[in-house]
Write a protein that holds these residues in place. Sequence first.
Motif: not given
Length: 120
Positions: A106-107, A109-110
Amino acid sequence: FSRFSCFICHEMVLLDNSNFILRLEKIANAAKKDSSFTLTFKRYDGNDKPVPREGRPPLPKPETYMCLMRAQSKSQKISTVVRQEDVPAMMSMYSQFMKSKMDGLKRVKKVKSKTKATKG
């Protein structure tokens, strides 16, 4: 008969480098559904015998070491020996494998903080 077939499926199989990557892809696809697999790297000196006892001549030291790669899932164990001259080709095949199979991550989130936003 079932005990014998179970014994066969847990036997370690030594493959050449390209076949190892192909079988590793099959293991990864099978493991994606319901299980996991492990991959280990180990320095290998070419000796298949254990270290001799005291008083016996020691095993000869190799001129160059090799890399032993092992993959294991629930029902399969495969391995390959990578020689020093084959390392660049094997690592490029391995990196392609990793890039193609690491699609389930999963990416992250910044989160921009207000202090960074005001400075920039």
